[in-house]
Design a protein around this motif. Structure first.
Motif, PDB file in Angstrom:
ATOM      1  N   PHE A 224      78.339 126.706  32.668  1.00 55.47           N
ATOM      2  CA  PHE A 224      77.664 125.439  32.946  1.00 55.47           C
ATOM      3  C   PHE A 224      78.424 124.278  32.303  1.00 55.47           C
ATOM      4  N   LEU A 225      78.887 124.482  31.075  1.00 55.24           N
ATOM      5  CA  LEU A 225      79.647 123.443  30.382  1.00 55.24           C
ATOM      6  C   LEU A 225      80.921 123.101  31.146  1.00 55.24           C
ATOM      7  N   THR A 226      81.734 124.096  31.445  1.00 56.52           N
ATOM      8  CA  THR A 226      83.027 123.823  32.072  1.00 56.52           C
ATOM      9  C   THR A 226      82.859 123.248  33.479  1.00 56.52           C
ATOM     10  N   SER A 227      81.875 123.725  34.217  1.00 56.63           N
ATOM     11  CA  SER A 227      81.646 123.207  35.567  1.00 56.63           C
ATOM     12  C   SER A 227      81.166 121.761  35.524  1.00 56.63           C
ATOM     13  N   SER A 228      80.210 121.487  34.637  1.00 56.51           N
ATOM     14  CA  SER A 228      79.661 120.134  34.526  1.00 56.51           C
ATOM     15  C   SER A 228      80.711 119.160  34.021  1.00 56.51           C
ATOM     16  N   PHE A 229      81.446 119.594  33.006  1.00 58.49           N
ATOM     17  CA  PHE A 229      82.472 118.717  32.442  1.00 58.49           C
ATOM     18  C   PHE A 229      83.547 118.408  33.479  1.00 58.49           C
ATOM     19  N   ALA A 230      83.974 119.409  34.234  1.00 63.42           N
ATOM     20  CA  ALA A 230      85.009 119.190  35.235  1.00 63.42           C
ATOM     21  C   ALA A 230      84.553 118.161  36.267  1.00 63.42           C
ATOM     22  N   LYS A 231      83.309 118.247  36.690  1.00 61.46           N
ATOM     23  CA  LYS A 231      82.783 117.288  37.660  1.00 61.46           C
ATOM     24  C   LYS A 231      82.760 115.880  37.077  1.00 61.46           C
ATOM     25  N   ALA A 232      82.290 115.760  35.825  1.00 57.07           N
ATOM     26  CA  ALA A 232      82.175 114.443  35.198  1.00 57.07           C
ATOM     27  C   ALA A 232      83.535 113.827  34.907  1.00 57.07           C
ATOM     28  N   VAL A 233      84.450 114.627  34.386  1.00 59.65           N
ATOM     29  CA  VAL A 233      85.753 114.076  34.018  1.00 59.65           C
ATOM     30  C   VAL A 233      86.605 113.826  35.256  1.00 59.65           C
ATOM     31  N   GLU A 256      87.349 127.614  26.589  1.00 60.97           N
ATOM     32  CA  GLU A 256      87.304 127.564  28.047  1.00 60.97           C
ATOM     33  C   GLU A 256      87.415 126.146  28.607  1.00 60.97           C
ATOM     34  N   LEU A 257      87.141 125.133  27.786  1.00 62.40           N
ATOM     35  CA  LEU A 257      87.351 123.758  28.238  1.00 62.40           C
ATOM     36  C   LEU A 257      88.807 123.525  28.615  1.00 62.40           C
ATOM     37  N   TYR A 258      89.715 124.194  27.920  1.00 55.99           N
ATOM     38  CA  TYR A 258      91.141 123.977  28.114  1.00 55.99           C
ATOM     39  C   TYR A 258      91.739 124.917  29.159  1.00 55.99           C
ATOM     40  N   THR A 259      91.007 125.948  29.523  1.00 53.25           N
ATOM     41  CA  THR A 259      91.498 126.922  30.501  1.00 53.25           C
ATOM     42  C   THR A 259      90.715 126.829  31.806  1.00 53.25           C
ATOM     43  N   ASP A 260      89.418 127.098  31.743  1.00 53.72           N
ATOM     44  CA  ASP A 260      88.586 127.026  32.943  1.00 53.72           C
ATOM     45  C   ASP A 260      88.379 125.583  33.402  1.00 53.72           C
ATOM     46  N   GLY A 261      88.333 124.642  32.449  1.00 51.69           N
ATOM     47  CA  GLY A 261      88.082 123.239  32.785  1.00 51.69           C
ATOM     48  C   GLY A 261      89.073 122.683  33.793  1.00 51.69           C
ATOM     49  N   PRO A 262      90.392 122.765  33.523  1.00 52.05           N
ATOM     50  CA  PRO A 262      91.358 122.248  34.501  1.00 52.05           C
ATOM     51  C   PRO A 262      91.300 122.967  35.845  1.00 52.05           C
ATOM     52  N   GLU A 263      90.993 124.268  35.821  1.00 51.91           N
ATOM     53  CA  GLU A 263      90.904 125.015  37.073  1.00 51.91           C
ATOM     54  C   GLU A 263      89.737 124.507  37.918  1.00 51.91           C
ATOM     55  N   LYS A 264      88.593 124.278  37.296  1.00 49.24           N
ATOM     56  CA  LYS A 264      87.421 123.787  38.023  1.00 49.24           C
ATOM     57  C   LYS A 264      87.569 122.319  38.424  1.00 49.24           C
ATOM     58  N   LEU A 265      88.420 121.610  37.707  1.00 53.50           N
ATOM     59  CA  LEU A 265      88.670 120.209  38.019  1.00 53.50           C
ATOM     60  C   LEU A 265      89.289 120.039  39.405  1.00 53.50           C
ATOM     61  N   LYS A 266      89.947 121.068  39.898  1.00 48.19           N
ATOM     62  CA  LYS A 266      90.599 120.995  41.205  1.00 48.19           C
ATOM     63  C   LYS A 266      89.618 120.611  42.313  1.00 48.19           C
ATOM     64  N   ASP A 267      88.349 120.958  42.128  1.00 48.41           N
ATOM     65  CA  ASP A 267      87.344 120.658  43.142  1.00 48.41           C
ATOM     66  C   ASP A 267      86.908 119.195  43.131  1.00 48.41           C
ATOM     67  N   HIS A 268      87.347 118.443  42.117  1.00 49.92           N
ATOM     68  CA  HIS A 268      86.806 117.088  41.935  1.00 49.92           C
ATOM     69  C   HIS A 268      87.885 116.014  41.833  1.00 49.92           C
ATOM     70  N   ILE A 269      89.154 116.398  41.995  1.00 54.26           N
ATOM     71  CA  ILE A 269      90.234 115.433  41.838  1.00 54.26           C
ATOM     72  C   ILE A 269      90.837 115.109  43.205  1.00 54.26           C
ATOM     73  N   PHE A 270      91.146 113.855  43.434  1.00 57.68           N
ATOM     74  CA  PHE A 270      91.684 113.394  44.717  1.00 57.68           C
ATOM     75  C   PHE A 270      93.211 113.525  44.699  1.00 57.68           C
ATOM     76  N   ASN A 271      93.664 114.779  44.610  1.00 55.43           N
ATOM     77  CA  ASN A 271      95.102 115.014  44.514  1.00 55.43           C
ATOM     78  C   ASN A 271      95.473 116.376  45.102  1.00 55.43           C
ATOM     79  N   ASN A 272      94.866 116.698  46.241  1.00 57.50           N
ATOM     80  CA  ASN A 272      95.165 117.960  46.922  1.00 57.50           C
ATOM     81  C   ASN A 272      94.999 119.165  46.004  1.00 57.50           C
ATOM     82  N   ARG A 273      93.960 119.104  45.174  1.00 54.31           N
ATOM     83  CA  ARG A 273      93.613 120.208  44.263  1.00 54.31           C
ATOM     84  C   ARG A 273      94.724 120.511  43.251  1.00 54.31           C
TER      85      ARG A 273
END
Length: 299
Positions: A224-233, A256-273
């Motif tokens: 929940f932390l890594t998913s929520s943080f990735a969406k917010a950041v 996991e913020l440093y490992t899973d976080g960037p991976e989940k960020l792919k769903d929320h960044i405007f840069n072709n994942r």
């Protein structure tokens, strides 16, 4: 030799540091209690006491002093706002310190000083655009560009803790609902675990249960932390596109913020994942506030 003075004005302690500019040698570090419950004037007196003690012990007189503060100086009113140390709210702290100490005063809130210290002396040194994230009992942030804090027109640059994450979420003390701070700050994650298990447990223990025991409910908290943080950041990266994000606060110890976080960020960044933003662990620890304060007066 020129000496730089910085003060970290915290809720429980006030720390002063004097640094030799040319060598970055620490000349002295000293602390006194804030004793904020005794009121604003007492806080000012404690600051003066600290400065006088440092002057007596070193024989060095300040030309300017930078302050890391638990709130923000409103540019339009020149008074403090959003201070955890509530006695400071509404006070003209910068002017009062200038009148009291008879030197130039520079102020920035603690999140900005954290970001500035890590951008100039710590984990993100050498990067042009840095976003400093505080994930602790609260959520905050600061923006540094080319070694300078960006405070913003309202003095709230980087304050993403009270961006709305969930419009239908719980009411926040700021007057809105579902703020980031109510989603992935430490107390919010502990509450999430309680809702899953009925048990009140500190975040450090929740994380231990996940890492050492593989407990399913604890794993849900981390996810929940890594998913929520990735969406917010992701919103921050889409606007600011920083070179690096540096983490601080107790929640930042979750790997996991440093490992899973960037991976989940792919769903929320405007840069072709594709994510190239660096997620960095802090290097300065509890010293970031006072070193950031010093950077305010370095030039």
């Amino acid at each position: 030799m020129k000496y730089l003075w910085g003060v970290d004005l915290g809720g429980t302690k006030i720390e002063g540091l004097v640094l030799a500019e040319e060598t970055n040698e620490i000349i002295i570090r000293k602390r006194v209690p804030t004793e904020a419950h005794l009121g604003y004037e007492h806080i000012l007196n404690q600051i003066k006491r600290l400065i006088d003690l440092i002057k007596e012990e070193t024989g060095i007189l300040p030309q300017a002093i930078g302050f890391s503060t638990p709130g923000t100086l409103d540019p339009s009113t020149q008074t403090m706002k959003n201070c955890n140390t509530t006695a400071m709210n509404g006070q003209n702290l910068k002017k009062d310190l200038k009148d009291l100490l008879k030197v130039r005063i520079e102020l920035a809130n603690d999140a900005n000083c954290f970001a500035l210290a890590e951008a100039t002396q710590g984990a993100a040194k050498g990067h042009d655009v840095v976003f400093g994230v505080i994930l602790g009992t609260g959520v905050g942030g600061g923006v540094v560009v080319n070694g300078k804090v960006i405070p913003g027109r309202h003095g709230i640059g980087g304050e993403w803790g009270h961006n709305t994450f969930d419009p239908d979420g719980e009411p926040c003390y700021c007057g809105r609902k579902g703020c980031n701070e109510l989603v992935f700050a430490g107390p919010a994650l502990e509450k999430y675990y309680t809702n899953l298990t009925g048990e009140k447990v500190e975040l450090k223990e929740i994380y231990r249960r996940y890492k050492e025991e593989g407990q399913q409910e604890a794993g849900k908290v981390v996810d929940f932390l890594t998913s929520s943080f990735a969406k917010a950041v992701g919103n921050i990266i889409n606007v600011l596109d920083p070179d690096a994000i540096v983490f601080g606060g107790g929640v930042s110890h979750i790997e996991e913020l440093y490992t899973d976080g960037p991976e989940k960020l792919k769903d929320h960044i405007f840069n072709n994942r594709k994510v190239e933003t660096l997620f960095l662990k802090p290097q300065l620890g509890d010293s970031a506030g006072v070193f950031g304060a010093i950077e305010l007066v370095r030039n």
